[in-house]
Design a protein around this motif. Structure first.
Motif, PDB file in Angstrom:
ATOM      1  N   HIS A 136      11.237   4.033   2.517  1.00  0.00           N
ATOM      2  CA  HIS A 136      10.379   4.966   3.239  1.00  0.00           C
ATOM      3  C   HIS A 136       9.811   5.954   2.239  1.00  0.00           C
ATOM      4  O   HIS A 136      10.414   6.212   1.182  1.00  0.00           O
ATOM      5  CB  HIS A 136      11.159   5.698   4.336  1.00  0.00           C
ATOM      6  N   CYS A 137       8.675   6.490   2.559  1.00  0.00           N
ATOM      7  CA  CYS A 137       7.942   7.344   1.643  1.00  0.00           C
ATOM      8  C   CYS A 137       8.823   8.433   1.044  1.00  0.00           C
ATOM      9  O   CYS A 137       8.802   8.664  -0.174  1.00  0.00           O
ATOM     10  CB  CYS A 137       6.738   7.957   2.357  1.00  0.00           C
ATOM     11  N   GLU A 138       9.642   9.066   1.873  1.00  0.00           N
ATOM     12  CA  GLU A 138      10.397  10.230   1.419  1.00  0.00           C
ATOM     13  C   GLU A 138      11.540   9.889   0.474  1.00  0.00           C
ATOM     14  O   GLU A 138      12.053  10.770  -0.233  1.00  0.00           O
ATOM     15  CB  GLU A 138      10.937  11.018   2.621  1.00  0.00           C
ATOM     16  N   ASN A 180       0.814  -1.236   0.000  1.00  0.00           N
ATOM     17  CA  ASN A 180       0.000   0.000   0.000  1.00  0.00           C
ATOM     18  C   ASN A 180       0.836   1.269   0.000  1.00  0.00           C
ATOM     19  O   ASN A 180       0.381   2.326   0.448  1.00  0.00           O
ATOM     20  CB  ASN A 180      -0.984   0.014   1.177  1.00  0.00           C
ATOM     21  N   SER A 181       2.061   1.182  -0.536  1.00  0.00           N
ATOM     22  CA  SER A 181       2.860   2.385  -0.690  1.00  0.00           C
ATOM     23  C   SER A 181       2.344   3.245  -1.839  1.00  0.00           C
ATOM     24  O   SER A 181       2.567   4.455  -1.861  1.00  0.00           O
ATOM     25  CB  SER A 181       4.320   2.021  -0.937  1.00  0.00           C
ATOM     26  N   LEU A 182       1.671   2.596  -2.787  1.00  0.00           N
ATOM     27  CA  LEU A 182       0.937   3.317  -3.817  1.00  0.00           C
ATOM     28  C   LEU A 182      -0.231   2.447  -4.249  1.00  0.00           C
ATOM     29  O   LEU A 182      -0.220   1.227  -4.072  1.00  0.00           O
ATOM     30  CB  LEU A 182       1.813   3.709  -5.004  1.00  0.00           C
ATOM     31  N   SER A 183      -1.254   3.077  -4.782  1.00  0.00           N
ATOM     32  CA  SER A 183      -2.451   2.332  -5.173  1.00  0.00           C
ATOM     33  C   SER A 183      -2.147   1.443  -6.369  1.00  0.00           C
ATOM     34  O   SER A 183      -1.193   1.687  -7.128  1.00  0.00           O
ATOM     35  CB  SER A 183      -3.582   3.297  -5.531  1.00  0.00           C
ATOM     36  N   GLN A 199       3.023  -0.186   4.428  1.00  0.00           N
ATOM     37  CA  GLN A 199       2.401  -0.765   5.623  1.00  0.00           C
ATOM     38  C   GLN A 199       3.037  -2.096   6.014  1.00  0.00           C
ATOM     39  O   GLN A 199       2.842  -2.577   7.129  1.00  0.00           O
ATOM     40  CB  GLN A 199       0.898  -0.925   5.390  1.00  0.00           C
ATOM     41  N   ASP A 215       2.036   9.794  -6.047  1.00  0.00           N
ATOM     42  CA  ASP A 215       1.685  10.011  -4.637  1.00  0.00           C
ATOM     43  C   ASP A 215       2.017   8.759  -3.839  1.00  0.00           C
ATOM     44  O   ASP A 215       1.235   7.813  -3.788  1.00  0.00           O
ATOM     45  CB  ASP A 215       0.192  10.341  -4.538  1.00  0.00           C
ATOM     46  N   PHE A 216       3.207   8.730  -3.234  1.00  0.00           N
ATOM     47  CA  PHE A 216       3.642   7.581  -2.442  1.00  0.00           C
ATOM     48  C   PHE A 216       3.174   7.714  -0.997  1.00  0.00           C
ATOM     49  O   PHE A 216       2.973   8.816  -0.488  1.00  0.00           O
ATOM     50  CB  PHE A 216       5.167   7.457  -2.459  1.00  0.00           C
ATOM     51  N   HIS A 217       3.044   6.562  -0.333  1.00  0.00           N
ATOM     52  CA  HIS A 217       2.704   6.506   1.083  1.00  0.00           C
ATOM     53  C   HIS A 217       3.717   5.609   1.785  1.00  0.00           C
ATOM     54  O   HIS A 217       4.403   4.805   1.147  1.00  0.00           O
ATOM     55  CB  HIS A 217       1.292   5.955   1.279  1.00  0.00           C
ATOM     56  N   GLU A 218       3.816   5.725   3.091  1.00  0.00           N
ATOM     57  CA  GLU A 218       4.712   4.856   3.849  1.00  0.00           C
ATOM     58  C   GLU A 218       4.237   3.407   3.725  1.00  0.00           C
ATOM     59  O   GLU A 218       3.051   3.111   3.922  1.00  0.00           O
ATOM     60  CB  GLU A 218       4.723   5.266   5.322  1.00  0.00           C
TER      61      GLU A 218
END
Length: 316
Positions: free
Chosen positions: A238-240, A101-104, A225, A220-223
């Motif tokens: 990591h997201c960044e 779930n770091s990206l859809s 899970q 649009d990345f997310h951390e």
């Protein structure tokens, strides 16, 4: 039992991969969804009746879709499966990042399709390829490649897969000359030219790297899970840092063997589950750590067996 999930990379594809899994409604919906998003007939590509899987532009979205489809089936049927971390080999990192779930899925498969298109452009620009080197004398091979480069030969180490295999890549004539020298100097048990249409993870793909730099700015990345270990840095994503690492990944070596060691040491896994076509990653994992229990799922029979073992409590 604690699982590390391994996602297949390019080169693992086979004709008919995933086709029998279309009998599962969830898997079928994912393939249809990805086909719409990518504007590709992925089922046709999976069948490979016209050698579609020979093309980077087709094979990459197909492998990620098949791998992600299997993973979603597992999450549906075994929601409590103890997954401690993930690693994907090159392209497989995208399946891992989508699964974590770091990206859809929609954004991820669009990104994979663009990555494949950029890489296909570089592959078509100049003939280059890869070769597996079995039981390598690593230090001596590094010295040979450095010497070849100083003589104007464009050859590079592309993948550190396990203690028993690396992959080298380059311009076809330069690569063949380097492999011949390895054999003459007995620097490896065997070398095998691979059926790929580019020297991936070498400077031959700097053009794709630059295009990915621009494309990744729009994502649009997310951390994650679930922990995902980078082939490039051998550290957790990591997201960044995702944009910078995924850009570099195209043109510098991967370190899958070190990734498996990291899963064992820090994620404390004792079992790997390879998802997607082939068993290559399971073999690498066993070469890294012979104590690991290795399992894989690439087709419906594998999936049904794994589910039955889990539900019956007979998992080996």
């Amino acid at each position: 039992m604690y699982y590390g999930i391994l996602f297949s990379g390019q080169g693992a594809q086979r004709s008919g991969m995933g086709v029998e899994l279309m009998a599962d409604s969830l898997f079928s919906r994912i393939v249809s969804w990805a086909s719409d998003v990518c504007e590709l007939d992925l089922l046709k590509i999976m069948k490979n009746e016209h050698n579609e899987l020979n093309k980077t532009v087709y094979v990459q979205p197909a492998i990620v879709t098949v791998s992600y489809g299997i993973y979603q089936m597992l999450k549906r049927d075994l929601p409590q499966l103890p997954i401690k971390g993930m690693v994907g080999l090159s392209l497989g990192e995208y399946a891992a990042l989508i699964a974590s779930n770091s990206l859809s899925f929609e954004e991820g498969i669009k990104l994979v399709a663009d990555r494949a298109r950029f890489m296909q452009q570089d592959a078509d620009r100049e003939i280059s390829t890869l070769a597996a080197v079995l039981d390598p004398q690593l230090q001596e091979i590094k010295e040979l490649i450095t010497a070849q480069q100083e003589n104007g030969q464009r050859v590079y180490i592309a993948n550190y897969n396990s203690p028993r295999q690396i992959v080298v890549g380059g311009a076809l004539t330069d690569l063949k000359a380097t492999l011949k020298k390895m054999e003459e100097d007995k620097l490896a048990k065997r070398t095998i030219l691979l059926k790929v249409n580019g020297a991936f993870h070498t400077p031959f793909f700097n053009g794709a790297r630059q295009q990915m730099h621009n494309r990744l700015q729009t994502v649009d990345f997310h951390e994650p899970q679930i922990e995902v270990i980078s082939n490039t840095t051998n550290s957790l994503f990591h997201c960044e840092d995702l944009q910078g690492i995924l850009e570099k990944q195209l043109a510098i070596p991967t370190h899958f063997g070190a990734n498996v060691k990291e899963l064992v040491k820090h994620a404390k896994i004792d079992t790997t589950l390879e998802i997607g076509p082939g068993k290559t990653l399971s073999r690498f994992a066993h070469q890294v750590d012979q104590q690991l229990n290795t399992q894989h799922i690439e087709n419906l029979a594998d999936y049904e067996t794994f589910i039955k073992e889990q539900k019956d409590g007979t998992d080996r």
